[in-house]
Write a protein that holds these residues in place. Structure first.
Motif, short mmCIF file in Angstrom:
data_model
loop_
_atom_site.label_atom_id
_atom_site.label_comp_id
_atom_site.label_asym_id
_atom_site.label_seq_id
_atom_site.Cartn_x
_atom_site.Cartn_y
_atom_site.Cartn_z
N PRO A 109 0.80 -1.24 0.00
CA PRO A 109 0.00 0.00 0.00
C PRO A 109 0.83 1.29 0.00
O PRO A 109 0.58 2.16 -0.85
N ALA A 113 1.04 3.98 -3.16
CA ALA A 113 0.63 5.36 -2.91
C ALA A 113 1.75 6.34 -3.20
O ALA A 113 1.54 7.40 -3.81
N SER A 114 2.96 6.01 -2.79
CA SER A 114 4.12 6.87 -3.06
C SER A 114 4.36 7.00 -4.56
O SER A 114 4.65 8.09 -5.06
N LYS A 116 2.20 6.64 -7.07
CA LYS A 116 1.16 7.47 -7.70
C LYS A 116 1.43 8.95 -7.45
O LYS A 116 1.26 9.79 -8.35
N ALA A 289 1.48 10.77 1.09
CA ALA A 289 0.80 9.59 0.54
C ALA A 289 1.32 8.32 1.20
O ALA A 289 0.54 7.42 1.54
N CYS A 290 2.63 8.24 1.39
CA CYS A 290 3.23 7.08 2.05
C CYS A 290 2.70 6.94 3.47
O CYS A 290 2.28 5.86 3.89
N ASP A 292 -0.02 8.25 4.84
CA ASP A 292 -1.47 8.00 4.87
C ASP A 292 -1.80 6.56 4.51
O ASP A 292 -2.81 6.01 4.97
N ALA A 293 -0.93 5.92 3.71
CA ALA A 293 -1.16 4.52 3.29
C ALA A 293 -0.61 3.52 4.29
O ALA A 293 -0.68 2.31 4.06
#
Length: 347
Positions: A109, A113-114, A116, A289-290, A292-293
Motif C-alpha cells: 500500500p 501510494a508513493s 502514484k 501519501a506514504c 497515509d497509506a
C-alpha cells in the motif's frame, strides 16, 4: 563533470542527522569505506552512469523495497517507498523504462501510494510493458521455503536489466534478517532476488543507511568490525545485523530515501532533464501519501510528517538543494552582467 556533481550530491545525502539513542556518528566512515572499496569515485555518479548505460527504453528495472513490520508498523515505514518512487520516476520519465516494484504484500500500500504521488501509476505489468502506462508491482510469497525458487522465476520471467534495492532488509551470515539495532525480523528474504540477478549477470545497485540492508555485503568485513551491532544482537547467539548481500554499486546514505534522491538527481544530470527529479512540493505529496497509506515514521510508529527521525521538510529541502544543483550545473555558462568576461577554456 559527473564527478564534480556527484561529489556534492554524495556529501548532501550523507549529512548525518540521528538521535544519540540510535547508531550515530557512523555515516561518514561507512560512506568512506564504500567509496574506497568502489574505486574512489563518487558513488551516486557511478550508480547513475551504470543505470543510464545499461537501461534502455522499454527495459524492465526491479526496485526492491520494504522495511518495518507488525505489530509496530504493519505496512512498513516512511523510509523506502518514497525513495523507490523517486527512482521509479527517474526510470520511467527519464530512461523511458518500466519500473517494477518488488516487495512483500504488507508493504504494497505505501509503495503504490508513493508511486502514484510521484506520477508513476502502478498498473498491470502487460499495460506497463507494452503500452508504457506506468510501472507495476509484484509481491513475494509468504511461504519462505519457496522464496529462492520464486525469485529465480521472477528474474527469468520479467528479465530486468537492473535490480535496485532501497531500504530493503537483507539476511546476515545466519540467514536472519534484522533491524539495525539487533532485533530479529520475521520476514521474507528478498536477498534471493539479488542472488538470482547475480547468476544472470544483471546490474545491481543497493542503497542503505544502517548496515542491515541489501548492499552492505559489499563492505561486509568493515561493517562487522565498525558497526555497533556488527557482531552482536539483542538476543543470545546472534552474530550481528550486517547483511551479506552485496550489489555491484552500493551507496550508504544518512537516510535511504536521500540516497535514492541522489541517484535520481544524477540520472537527471546525465540525461540533462531536471524535471526527472520531483519538486519539493511533489516530495511533500509523496511523503504524505506514504504516511497515509500506512508507511509510518519508525521511531514512534505514527503518521507524523517524519522520516527516520527527521522532519519531512528536511527531505523537501534535500530535494530543493538537489534541484538547484541540477539547475546551475545544467545551465549554459553565464557570469551575468557584473563579473566581466569569462576565460576561454579548451574544449
Amino acid at each position: 563533470m559527473p564527478d564534480i556533481m556527484g561529489e556534492y550530491v554524495d556529501r548532501l545525502v550523507t549529512v548525518e542527522m540521528r538521535n544519540r539513542g540510535m547508531n550515530y556518528g557512523i555515516v561518514k566512515q561507512i560512506y568512506d569505506a564504500a567509496r574506497a572499496e568502489g574505486g574512489g569515485r563518487p558513488i551516486s555518479a557511478r550508480a547513475a552512469e551504470a543505470l543510464v548505460a545499461t537501461v534502455k527504453p522499454g527495459d524492465v528495472v526491479f526496485i526492491v523495497t520494504g522495511a518495518g513490520y507488525a505489530p509496530e508498523v504493519p505496512n512498513g515505514e516512511s523510509d523506502g517507498p518514497p525513495g523507490a518512487a523517486a527512482l521509479a520516476r527517474a526510470i520511467y520519465w527519464g530512461l523511458k523504462a518500466v519500473p517494477v516494484y518488488v516487495t512483500e504484500e504488507c508493504h504494497a500500500p505505501p509503495v503504490i501510494a508513493s508511486s502514484k504521488a510521484a506520477a508513476v501509476m502502478v498498473r498491470e505489468f502487460e499495460l506497463a510493458k507494452t503500452r508504457r502506462m506506468g510501472g507495476a508491482i509484484i509481491t513475494a510469497p509468504e511461504d519462505r521455503s519457496i522464496t529462492a525458487d520464486w525469485a529465480r522465476e521472477a528474474v527469468a520471467t520479467y528479465n530486468p536489466k537492473a535490480v535496485i534495492s532501497i531500504e530493503r532488509l537483507g539476511p546476515n551470515d545466519q540467514g536472519i534478517v534484522h533491524g539495525s539495532t539487533g532485533v530479529a525480523k520475521n520476514c521474507v528474504d528478498l536477498g534471493h532476488i539479488f542472488v538470482a540477478a547475480k547468476e544472470k549477470g544483471i546490474l545491481t545497485v543497493g542503497i542503505g543507511d544502517n548496515g542491515n540492508e541489501i548492499g552492505f555485503g559489499r563492505i561486509y568485513d568493515f561493517m562487522r568490525d565498525f558497526h555497533p551491532y556488527g557482531r552482536e544482537t539483542q538476543y543470545p547467539g546472534g552474530t550481528g545485523v550486517i547483511s551479506v548481500i552485496a550489489t555491484d554499486v552500493f551507496l550508504p546514505a544518512s537516510i535511504s530515501n536521500w540516497g535514492a534522491y541522489g541517484i535520481a538527481a544524477m540520472i537527471a544530470f546525465l540525461i540533462k532533464d531536471q524535471d526527472v527529479l520531483q519538486t519539493p512540493e511533489m516530495e511533500r505529496k509523496i511523503l504524505e501519501a506514504c504516511l497515509d497509506a500506512g508507511g509510518w515514521e519508525m521511531r514512534y510508529c505514527t503518521s507524523r510528517f517524519i522520516v527516520d527521525g527527521t522532519a519531512g521538510e528536511s527531505s523537501m529541502s534535500i530535494i530543493q538543494l538537489l534541484r538547484d544543483m541540477l539547475r546551475l550545473n545544467l545551465a549554459a555558462p553565464d557570469r551575468g552582467l557584473s563579473h566581466g568576461k569569462m576565460k576561454e577554456t579548451a574544449q
